[in-house]
Design a protein around this motif. Structure first.
Motif, PDB file in Angstrom:
ATOM      1  N   MET A   1      32.497  39.696  61.285  1.00  0.00           N
ATOM      2  CA  MET A   1      32.701  39.474  59.861  1.00  0.00           C
ATOM      3  C   MET A   1      33.853  40.346  59.374  1.00  0.00           C
ATOM      4  O   MET A   1      34.008  41.481  59.797  1.00  0.00           O
ATOM      5  N   LYS A   2      34.639  39.781  58.499  1.00  0.00           N
ATOM      6  CA  LYS A   2      35.775  40.504  57.920  1.00  0.00           C
ATOM      7  C   LYS A   2      35.917  40.088  56.461  1.00  0.00           C
ATOM      8  O   LYS A   2      35.805  38.905  56.137  1.00  0.00           O
ATOM      9  N   ILE A   3      36.164  41.053  55.575  1.00  0.00           N
ATOM     10  CA  ILE A   3      36.438  40.791  54.170  1.00  0.00           C
ATOM     11  C   ILE A   3      37.917  41.097  53.942  1.00  0.00           C
ATOM     12  O   ILE A   3      38.394  42.179  54.291  1.00  0.00           O
ATOM     13  N   ARG A   4      38.620  40.133  53.370  1.00  0.00           N
ATOM     14  CA  ARG A   4      40.050  40.342  53.114  1.00  0.00           C
ATOM     15  C   ARG A   4      40.397  39.862  51.714  1.00  0.00           C
ATOM     16  O   ARG A   4      39.645  39.125  51.084  1.00  0.00           O
ATOM     17  N   LEU A   5      41.558  40.294  51.242  1.00  0.00           N
ATOM     18  CA  LEU A   5      42.059  39.816  49.961  1.00  0.00           C
ATOM     19  C   LEU A   5      42.589  38.396  50.109  1.00  0.00           C
ATOM     20  O   LEU A   5      42.975  37.973  51.206  1.00  0.00           O
ATOM     21  N   ASN A   6      42.622  37.687  49.016  1.00  0.00           N
ATOM     22  CA  ASN A   6      43.221  36.365  48.963  1.00  0.00           C
ATOM     23  C   ASN A   6      44.665  36.473  49.469  1.00  0.00           C
ATOM     24  O   ASN A   6      45.357  37.459  49.187  1.00  0.00           O
ATOM     25  N   GLU A   7      45.117  35.482  50.188  1.00  0.00           N
ATOM     26  CA  GLU A   7      46.487  35.497  50.718  1.00  0.00           C
ATOM     27  C   GLU A   7      47.542  35.272  49.635  1.00  0.00           C
ATOM     28  O   GLU A   7      48.701  35.613  49.816  1.00  0.00           O
ATOM     29  N   ASN A   8      47.128  34.723  48.489  1.00  0.00           N
ATOM     30  CA  ASN A   8      48.049  34.473  47.381  1.00  0.00           C
ATOM     31  C   ASN A   8      48.250  35.774  46.597  1.00  0.00           C
ATOM     32  O   ASN A   8      47.376  36.214  45.857  1.00  0.00           O
ATOM     33  N   LYS A   9      49.387  36.396  46.771  1.00  0.00           N
ATOM     34  CA  LYS A   9      49.651  37.700  46.162  1.00  0.00           C
ATOM     35  C   LYS A   9      49.639  37.664  44.638  1.00  0.00           C
ATOM     36  O   LYS A   9      49.284  38.639  43.988  1.00  0.00           O
ATOM     37  N   GLU A  10      50.014  36.540  44.041  1.00  0.00           N
ATOM     38  CA  GLU A  10      50.010  36.410  42.580  1.00  0.00           C
ATOM     39  C   GLU A  10      48.574  36.416  42.044  1.00  0.00           C
ATOM     40  O   GLU A  10      48.288  37.069  41.042  1.00  0.00           O
ATOM     41  N   ILE A  11      47.673  35.719  42.715  1.00  0.00           N
ATOM     42  CA  ILE A  11      46.258  35.737  42.318  1.00  0.00           C
ATOM     43  C   ILE A  11      45.712  37.153  42.420  1.00  0.00           C
ATOM     44  O   ILE A  11      45.037  37.634  41.513  1.00  0.00           O
ATOM     45  N   VAL A  12      46.016  37.828  43.514  1.00  0.00           N
ATOM     46  CA  VAL A  12      45.548  39.204  43.710  1.00  0.00           C
ATOM     47  C   VAL A  12      46.087  40.103  42.601  1.00  0.00           C
ATOM     48  O   VAL A  12      45.338  40.892  42.010  1.00  0.00           O
ATOM     49  N   ARG A  13      47.339  39.979  42.277  1.00  0.00           N
ATOM     50  CA  ARG A  13      47.951  40.814  41.225  1.00  0.00           C
ATOM     51  C   ARG A  13      47.264  40.588  39.880  1.00  0.00           C
ATOM     52  O   ARG A  13      46.882  41.539  39.195  1.00  0.00           O
ATOM     53  N   ILE A  14      47.091  39.330  39.512  1.00  0.00           N
ATOM     54  CA  ILE A  14      46.467  39.002  38.228  1.00  0.00           C
ATOM     55  C   ILE A  14      45.027  39.524  38.166  1.00  0.00           C
ATOM     56  O   ILE A  14      44.618  40.122  37.167  1.00  0.00           O
ATOM     57  N   LEU A  15      44.274  39.326  39.236  1.00  0.00           N
ATOM     58  CA  LEU A  15      42.877  39.774  39.239  1.00  0.00           C
ATOM     59  C   LEU A  15      42.776  41.292  39.247  1.00  0.00           C
ATOM     60  O   LEU A  15      41.913  41.860  38.572  1.00  0.00           O
ATOM     61  N   GLN A  16      43.655  41.964  39.968  1.00  0.00           N
ATOM     62  CA  GLN A  16      43.618  43.429  39.974  1.00  0.00           C
ATOM     63  C   GLN A  16      43.966  43.989  38.594  1.00  0.00           C
ATOM     64  O   GLN A  16      43.380  44.985  38.167  1.00  0.00           O
ATOM     65  N   GLU A  17      44.893  43.353  37.888  1.00  0.00           N
ATOM     66  CA  GLU A  17      45.198  43.769  36.511  1.00  0.00           C
ATOM     67  C   GLU A  17      43.973  43.563  35.619  1.00  0.00           C
ATOM     68  O   GLU A  17      43.651  44.404  34.789  1.00  0.00           O
ATOM     69  N   GLY A  18      43.295  42.423  35.792  1.00  0.00           N
ATOM     70  CA  GLY A  18      42.084  42.141  35.024  1.00  0.00           C
ATOM     71  C   GLY A  18      40.982  43.136  35.304  1.00  0.00           C
ATOM     72  O   GLY A  18      40.262  43.560  34.394  1.00  0.00           O
ATOM     73  N   LEU A  19      40.847  43.535  36.555  1.00  0.00           N
ATOM     74  CA  LEU A  19      39.846  44.544  36.916  1.00  0.00           C
ATOM     75  C   LEU A  19      40.152  45.881  36.239  1.00  0.00           C
ATOM     76  O   LEU A  19      39.249  46.563  35.764  1.00  0.00           O
ATOM     77  N   LYS A  20      41.419  46.248  36.183  1.00  0.00           N
ATOM     78  CA  LYS A  20      41.801  47.491  35.510  1.00  0.00           C
ATOM     79  C   LYS A  20      41.473  47.416  34.023  1.00  0.00           C
ATOM     80  O   LYS A  20      40.950  48.368  33.442  1.00  0.00           O
ATOM     81  N   GLU A  21      41.770  46.283  33.395  1.00  0.00           N
ATOM     82  CA  GLU A  21      41.517  46.112  31.960  1.00  0.00           C
ATOM     83  C   GLU A  21      40.023  46.133  31.636  1.00  0.00           C
ATOM     84  O   GLU A  21      39.637  46.551  30.542  1.00  0.00           O
ATOM     85  N   LYS A  22      39.193  45.687  32.574  1.00  0.00           N
ATOM     86  CA  LYS A  22      37.750  45.615  32.340  1.00  0.00           C
ATOM     87  C   LYS A  22      36.996  46.723  33.074  1.00  0.00           C
ATOM     88  O   LYS A  22      35.802  46.615  33.307  1.00  0.00           O
ATOM     89  N   ASN A  23      37.706  47.789  33.446  1.00  0.00           N
ATOM     90  CA  ASN A  23      37.091  48.956  34.093  1.00  0.00           C
ATOM     91  C   ASN A  23      36.291  48.603  35.336  1.00  0.00           C
ATOM     92  O   ASN A  23      35.204  49.127  35.565  1.00  0.00           O
ATOM     93  N   GLY A  24      36.828  47.698  36.143  1.00  0.00           N
ATOM     94  CA  GLY A  24      36.208  47.365  37.423  1.00  0.00           C
ATOM     95  C   GLY A  24      35.221  46.212  37.376  1.00  0.00           C
ATOM     96  O   GLY A  24      34.660  45.847  38.407  1.00  0.00           O
ATOM     97  N   TYR A  25      35.015  45.639  36.203  1.00  0.00           N
ATOM     98  CA  TYR A  25      34.120  44.488  36.097  1.00  0.00           C
ATOM     99  C   TYR A  25      34.920  43.213  36.312  1.00  0.00           C
ATOM    100  O   TYR A  25      36.087  43.130  35.938  1.00  0.00           O
ATOM    101  N   CYS A  26      34.269  42.220  36.897  1.00  0.00           N
ATOM    102  CA  CYS A  26      34.922  40.953  37.222  1.00  0.00           C
ATOM    103  C   CYS A  26      35.611  40.370  35.989  1.00  0.00           C
ATOM    104  O   CYS A  26      34.964  40.155  34.959  1.00  0.00           O
TER     105      CYS A  26
END
Length: 65
Positions: free
Chosen positions: A1-26
């Protein structure tokens, strides 16, 4: 088993920004609760399922078998 980030870097960037704005909540969920803290409860349960392969709800992470 392996957990990895989405291969789409733009999706990862947008979601990581959202996580920062919501203090780690989805950023894809309205409710702020422990179950929605990244990695959310739904994905933790999917990780525990040996038959599951796929993305978490917001598509940030992917579980490979």
């Amino acid at each position: 088993m392996k957990i990895r980030l989405n291969e789409n870097k733009e999706i990862v960037r947008i979601l990581q920004e959202g996580l920062k704005e919501k203090n780690g909540y989805c950023p894809c969920r309205m409710e702020i609760c422990d179950d929605n803290k990244c990695m959310c409860k739904e994905f933790r349960n999917q990780i525990a399922d040996p038959g599951f392969e796929g993305y978490c709800h917001c598509m940030l992470y992917y579980k490979e078998k």
